[in-house]
Structures are given as structure tokens and as C-alpha cells.
Scaffold this motif. Structure first.
Motif, mmCIF file in Angstrom:
data_model
loop_
_atom_site.group_PDB
_atom_site.id
_atom_site.type_symbol
_atom_site.label_atom_id
_atom_site.label_comp_id
_atom_site.label_asym_id
_atom_site.label_seq_id
_atom_site.Cartn_x
_atom_site.Cartn_y
_atom_site.Cartn_z
ATOM 1 N N ASP A 28 19.306 12.336 51.189
ATOM 2 C CA ASP A 28 19.292 10.891 51.033
ATOM 3 C C ASP A 28 19.949 10.477 49.722
ATOM 4 O OD1 ASP A 28 18.856 8.312 51.724
ATOM 5 O OD2 ASP A 28 16.697 8.321 51.346
ATOM 6 N N GLU A 29 20.629 9.331 49.740
ATOM 7 C CA GLU A 29 21.286 8.851 48.533
ATOM 8 C C GLU A 29 20.260 8.342 47.523
ATOM 9 O OE1 GLU A 29 24.094 5.949 49.872
ATOM 10 O OE2 GLU A 29 25.646 7.463 50.156
ATOM 11 N N THR A 30 20.642 8.377 46.265
ATOM 12 C CA THR A 30 19.772 7.872 45.205
ATOM 13 C C THR A 30 19.924 6.359 45.101
ATOM 14 O OG1 THR A 30 21.476 8.082 43.505
ATOM 15 C CG2 THR A 30 20.102 10.040 43.952
ATOM 16 N N GLU A 31 18.995 5.730 44.410
ATOM 17 C CA GLU A 31 19.080 4.286 44.199
ATOM 18 C C GLU A 31 20.316 3.936 43.382
ATOM 19 O OE1 GLU A 31 17.587 1.674 45.453
ATOM 20 O OE2 GLU A 31 16.533 3.076 46.771
ATOM 21 N N GLU A 32 20.716 4.828 42.470
ATOM 22 C CA GLU A 32 21.928 4.580 41.681
ATOM 23 C C GLU A 32 23.160 4.571 42.573
ATOM 24 O OE1 GLU A 32 19.578 6.739 40.965
ATOM 25 O OE2 GLU A 32 18.712 5.905 39.117
ATOM 26 N N GLU A 33 23.215 5.508 43.538
ATOM 27 C CA GLU A 33 24.351 5.541 44.463
ATOM 28 C C GLU A 33 24.376 4.292 45.333
ATOM 29 O OE1 GLU A 33 25.065 10.281 45.307
ATOM 30 O OE2 GLU A 33 23.271 9.329 46.140
ATOM 31 N N ARG A 34 23.225 3.860 45.782
ATOM 32 C CA ARG A 34 23.179 2.648 46.611
ATOM 33 C C ARG A 34 23.550 1.414 45.803
ATOM 34 N NH1 ARG A 34 17.544 4.293 49.684
ATOM 35 N NH2 ARG A 34 18.486 5.832 51.084
ATOM 36 N N ALA A 35 23.131 1.371 44.553
ATOM 37 C CA ALA A 35 23.496 0.236 43.694
ATOM 38 C C ALA A 35 25.006 0.174 43.507
ATOM 39 C CB ALA A 35 22.785 0.355 42.343
ATOM 40 N N LEU A 36 25.646 1.346 43.348
ATOM 41 C CA LEU A 36 27.097 1.386 43.210
ATOM 42 C C LEU A 36 27.779 0.890 44.477
ATOM 43 C CD1 LEU A 36 29.564 2.179 41.540
ATOM 44 C CD2 LEU A 36 29.350 4.510 42.472
ATOM 45 N N GLU A 37 27.233 1.259 45.649
ATOM 46 C CA GLU A 37 27.800 0.773 46.909
ATOM 47 C C GLU A 37 27.683 -0.743 47.004
ATOM 48 O OE1 GLU A 37 26.569 4.895 49.277
ATOM 49 O OE2 GLU A 37 25.615 2.983 49.808
ATOM 50 N N ARG A 38 26.545 -1.282 46.626
ATOM 51 C CA ARG A 38 26.376 -2.739 46.659
ATOM 52 C C ARG A 38 27.372 -3.438 45.756
ATOM 53 N NH1 ARG A 38 20.831 -1.026 46.500
ATOM 54 N NH2 ARG A 38 19.828 -1.345 48.534
ATOM 55 N N ASP A 39 27.699 -2.807 44.645
ATOM 56 C CA ASP A 39 28.638 -3.403 43.688
ATOM 57 C C ASP A 39 30.090 -3.134 44.052
ATOM 58 O OD1 ASP A 39 26.495 -4.331 42.232
ATOM 59 O OD2 ASP A 39 26.488 -2.631 40.829
ATOM 60 N N THR A 40 30.321 -2.355 45.123
ATOM 61 C CA THR A 40 31.684 -1.992 45.526
ATOM 62 C C THR A 40 31.889 -2.342 46.993
ATOM 63 O OG1 THR A 40 31.432 -0.083 44.033
ATOM 64 C CG2 THR A 40 33.418 -0.153 45.401
ATOM 65 N N PRO A 41 31.988 -3.618 47.328
ATOM 66 C CA PRO A 41 32.172 -3.995 48.730
ATOM 67 C C PRO A 41 33.503 -3.503 49.281
ATOM 68 C CG PRO A 41 32.471 -5.900 47.299
ATOM 69 C CD PRO A 41 31.967 -4.783 46.433
ATOM 70 N N VAL A 42 33.506 -3.182 50.570
ATOM 71 C CA VAL A 42 34.714 -2.697 51.247
ATOM 72 C C VAL A 42 35.094 -3.758 52.290
ATOM 73 C CG1 VAL A 42 35.759 -0.815 52.540
ATOM 74 C CG2 VAL A 42 33.921 -0.328 50.911
ATOM 75 N N PRO A 43 36.113 -4.572 52.020
ATOM 76 C CA PRO A 43 36.434 -5.704 52.910
ATOM 77 C C PRO A 43 37.185 -5.274 54.163
ATOM 78 C CG PRO A 43 37.968 -5.640 51.057
ATOM 79 C CD PRO A 43 36.989 -4.531 50.826
ATOM 80 N N VAL A 44 36.465 -5.154 55.265
ATOM 81 C CA VAL A 44 37.098 -4.783 56.540
ATOM 82 C C VAL A 44 36.853 -5.839 57.618
ATOM 83 C CG1 VAL A 44 37.006 -2.308 56.078
ATOM 84 C CG2 VAL A 44 35.079 -3.407 57.235
ATOM 85 N N GLY A 45 36.320 -6.984 57.248
ATOM 86 C CA GLY A 45 36.094 -8.049 58.212
ATOM 87 C C GLY A 45 34.667 -8.197 58.683
ATOM 88 N N GLY A 46 33.787 -7.312 58.242
ATOM 89 C CA GLY A 46 32.370 -7.456 58.546
ATOM 90 C C GLY A 46 31.969 -6.873 59.886
ATOM 91 N N PHE A 47 30.650 -6.776 60.077
ATOM 92 C CA PHE A 47 30.073 -6.141 61.269
ATOM 93 C C PHE A 47 29.133 -7.102 61.991
ATOM 94 C CE2 PHE A 47 30.933 -2.824 58.160
ATOM 95 C CZ PHE A 47 31.668 -1.913 58.905
ATOM 96 N N SER A 48 29.325 -7.230 63.289
ATOM 97 C CA SER A 48 28.378 -7.936 64.152
ATOM 98 C C SER A 48 27.558 -6.877 64.883
ATOM 99 C CB SER A 48 29.106 -8.829 65.155
ATOM 100 O OG SER A 48 29.777 -9.891 64.512
ATOM 101 N N VAL A 49 26.266 -6.801 64.550
ATOM 102 C CA VAL A 49 25.386 -5.795 65.144
ATOM 103 C C VAL A 49 24.726 -6.412 66.375
ATOM 104 C CG1 VAL A 49 23.481 -4.208 64.736
ATOM 105 C CG2 VAL A 49 24.989 -4.854 62.837
#
Length: 369
Positions: A28-49
Motif C-alpha cells: 500500500d502507498e504511504t500518505e506522503e505518496e498519496r499527498a504527492l499524487e493529489r498535488d500532481t494532477p494528470v489532465p486526461v479529461g476526467g473519469f465518469s464512474v
């Protein structure tokens, strides 16, 4: 493992079952890794679940919604079509929709089945990518972020991830499904792709969404049809999705119906590709028997010393098959002999049988063909 007690050690069974669960949490990822992901958005047009909902246990549905809210990728929306009659579920959905604008809920009295309800959710979608999800499963917190990274790096039309199972109470992860990269033949034998599955919305709409006549194996039928329209299919080798092992799911209660729907979907898919087949269930996968054209001419070159196989092949009547004895026991000249035989033949298929083969049935020849 049902009934496994661990012998003299009563805790051994639990420790055995917990082996992957411990590895899962270690990966499992650490909270630090998840925080970095939140701060690094990847613009691909978004997801409709897309989430068709029909009377799940409210706690399971709430866990799914919380797993969405925990995503490190913020560019998503949940398109939920609720056709059940549970007041608790309706209240839960309304509460979440009221507090989170990304959760879109439509309550409907008419139940169109899982495919019809999924297609209704598709019509609500406004993002570039469609993601399929069941109403009692879980997404890992970084699932959509890593799918977005895969989209950015590989520019595919379809992305699928690895998955595991989570016990009904949500307390233990089991059965990791570490999938191969896209394998069309394997897909014809079973829907190994399953979830998490992300599809470009334009492609999803182009194939017409899911088809109700394949309910129970609607995702298999969908994936087969998607593969006919694109070969840009990326595998993300990371567990991003957990399938909850609920005993009332369709794959448990109507397994044979699901298998037969998969058979029909595969037969139609192969017919569209120009390969007529008959598909039948065989130990939880599909076995395909290809139609062999009667006009197919086969020449079998059998080692002159192998009288048994020459006799077997001479008795084949349903195929246009010629048996030609040649000398294959000379290792030095073996391939030169095979090449000369091939050059002299005008058959469609060449079959070489050396002296070590003791028996050849028509069934074996058909399997090779």
C-alpha cells in the motif's frame, strides 16, 4: 479454504489466508505518496464512474462511495442509477449527492437490468473516460490517478488493471488477480479483464454500451466488442480494484447462466472476425471448437518407421487428408527432408509426425488445425 482448520495449529488456516492480506498492506502507498499524487494532477479529461445500484447493503455502498471520495485523482464523477426499492439506500445516496457535487444520482422505478441501468448511467456521463464499477466493490485510493498516468504515457483507448477480492466484511484481501497484458485468445476463454476497466467515452458510445441480452456476462461481451474496434489496450499491472465476495452476486447465484452468456458473446465475436466456433463451458473457462472447412487439404508426412500413426491417419474420413511416408529418423538430414517434402506439396496444411509419436486420433489432428 473452506473447512481448513490448520491441523494441530488452529491459527494456521487464518495465517495462511492472511498471507496475501499482509502483502497487500505492505504494498500500500504511504500518505506522503498519496499527498504527492493529489498535488500532481494528470489532465486526461476526467473519469465518469458508472454505478448501477440495486438494493446492496447500505454499508457496502457507503464503503464504495468513501473509496471514491478518497481518490487522489480529483477529476471524477459518479453516475449512479438506483432502481432498487430500499429506502435506506435511497436516503444514503441522496445524502452523499447533497454533500458532494461529483456524485450524480438518478432514482428510477423501472429496473432495466445491469446493462440497461449501466447504459442509463452512461447517458449521465460528462467526462472523457468511462469507468465500470459494481455497487458493492472498492477502488483503491490511487486507482484513478494511476489509470490517468497510464493514459498519459501510453495514449490507449482502453485501460484495465489488476484486482483482488475482499472478504464480505471488508477485513481481509485475498486472491490477487495479476493479469497478463492484452491477450485476445485468453479473452475468448474468459473475461480475465474484468475491473477496473476504463474506456474512452467516444469508443464506449460507438460500440453502443452494454447489451442486455448478455446480462451476467455483459462486461465480457463489451470487452470483446471493444477489442474489435481498437488494439490500443493498455494493462496497468497494479491492483486498483477489490471485488467484494458477496454470496448473492450474479456470478455466484447464476454461474451457469453467466457462462452460457459468455459462450454466446464469444461465438458472435469470433463469427464477426471470420472464425466460426462453438464455445462451451469447461471448468469455469470457455473451450472453443473451431469449424474446420471440409475443403481444407492436409498432407501428413509420417516417419516411414511409424506404422501405428500411418494406420491411425489412414482411418480419418472427415478430413481431406493424405498420408505420405518419409524418412525422419536421420537427425543430420531431418530438416532437409522436411523442406523437400514441403516444397513438393500443394496441400493447405502440412503435418509432420516423427517416430516418437505413438498415436494420432482425428480429434488430435482437428485440435492442431
Amino acid at each position: 479454504v473452506p473447512g481448513y482448520s490448520g491441523g494441530e495449529d488452529p491459527d494456521r488456516g487464518r495465517r495462511y489466508l492472511g498471507t496475501f492480506d499482509r502483502r497487500f498492506h505492505a504494498m500500500d502507498e504511504t500518505e506522503e505518496e498519496r499527498a504527492l499524487e493529489r498535488d500532481t494532477p494528470v489532465p486526461v479529461g476526467g473519469f465518469s464512474v458508472l454505478i448501477p445500484v440495486y438494493n446492496p447493503k447500505p454499508a457496502y455502498l457507503e464503503a464504495l462511495l468513501e473509496s471514491l471520495l478518497a481518490q487522489t485523482c480529483a477529476d471524477w464523477e459518479a453516475c449512479i442509477v438506483n432502481t432498487g426499492d430500499s429506502e435506506a439506500v435511497q436516503s444514503l445516496l441522496d445524502r452523499y449527492a447533497g454533500r458532494e457535487s461529483r456524485i450524480l444520482v438518478a432514482h428510477r422505478q423501472e429496473n432495466l437490468g445491469i446493462s440497461g441501468n449501466t447504459n442509463a448511467a452512461l447517458r449521465m456521463a460528462g467526462k472523457a473516460w468511462i469507468v465500470l464499477c459494481d455497487h458493492d466493490d472498492l477502488l483503491l485510493p490511487s486507482a484513478l490517478w494511476h489509470v490517468a498516468r497510464t493514459i498519459e504515457e501510453k495514449r490507449p483507448d482502453v485501460v484495465y488493471t489488476d484486482e483482488d477480492k475482499v472478504r464480505e466484511d471488508g477485513r481481509m484481501h485475498t486472491d490477487p488477480h495479476l493479469k497478463p497484458d492484452f491477450a485476445p485468445d485468453t479473452l475468448c476463454s474468459s473475461n480475465y479483464v474484468c475491473h477496473l476497466l476504463a474506456v474512452r467515452r467516444e469508443l464506449m458510445e460507438a460500440v453502443g454500451g452494454e447489451r442486455s441480452e448478455f446480462d451476467g456476462s455483459q462486461d465480457h461481451d463489451l470487452m470483446l466488442r471493444l477489442s474489435e474496434h481498437t488494439d490500443s489496450i493498455a494493462h496497468l499491472p497494479m491492483i486498483c480494484y477489490s471485488w467484494r465476495t458477496v454470496g448473492t452476486s450474479a456470478s455466484h447465484t447464476n454461474l451457469m447462466r453467466c457462462m452460457l452468456a459468455s459462450c454466446r458473446a464469444t461465438e458472435e465475436h469470433m463469427a464477426r472476425r471470420g472464425y466460426p466456433v462453438k464455445a462451451v463451458p469447461d471448468r469455469d473457462v470457455l473451450r472453443l471448437t473451431y469449424e474446420i472447412p471440409r475443403s481444407l487439404r492436409v498432407e501428413a508426412f509420417v516417419d516411414a518407421t511409424n506404422e501405428a500413426c500411418r494406420t491411425d491417419l489412414s482411418q480419418v474420413r472427415a478430413l481431406e487428408l493424405t498420408v505420405t511416408p518419409i524418412t525422419l529418423d536421420d537427425a543430420e538430414n531431418r530438416y532437409a527432408t522436411m523442406n523437400r517434402a514441403a516444397a513438393a506439396s500443394d496441400a493447405d496444411v502440412l503435418l509432420f509426425v516423427d517416430g516418437s509419436v505413438r498415436h494420432l486420433s482425428e480429434h488430435t489432428v482437428r485440435e492442431l488445425l
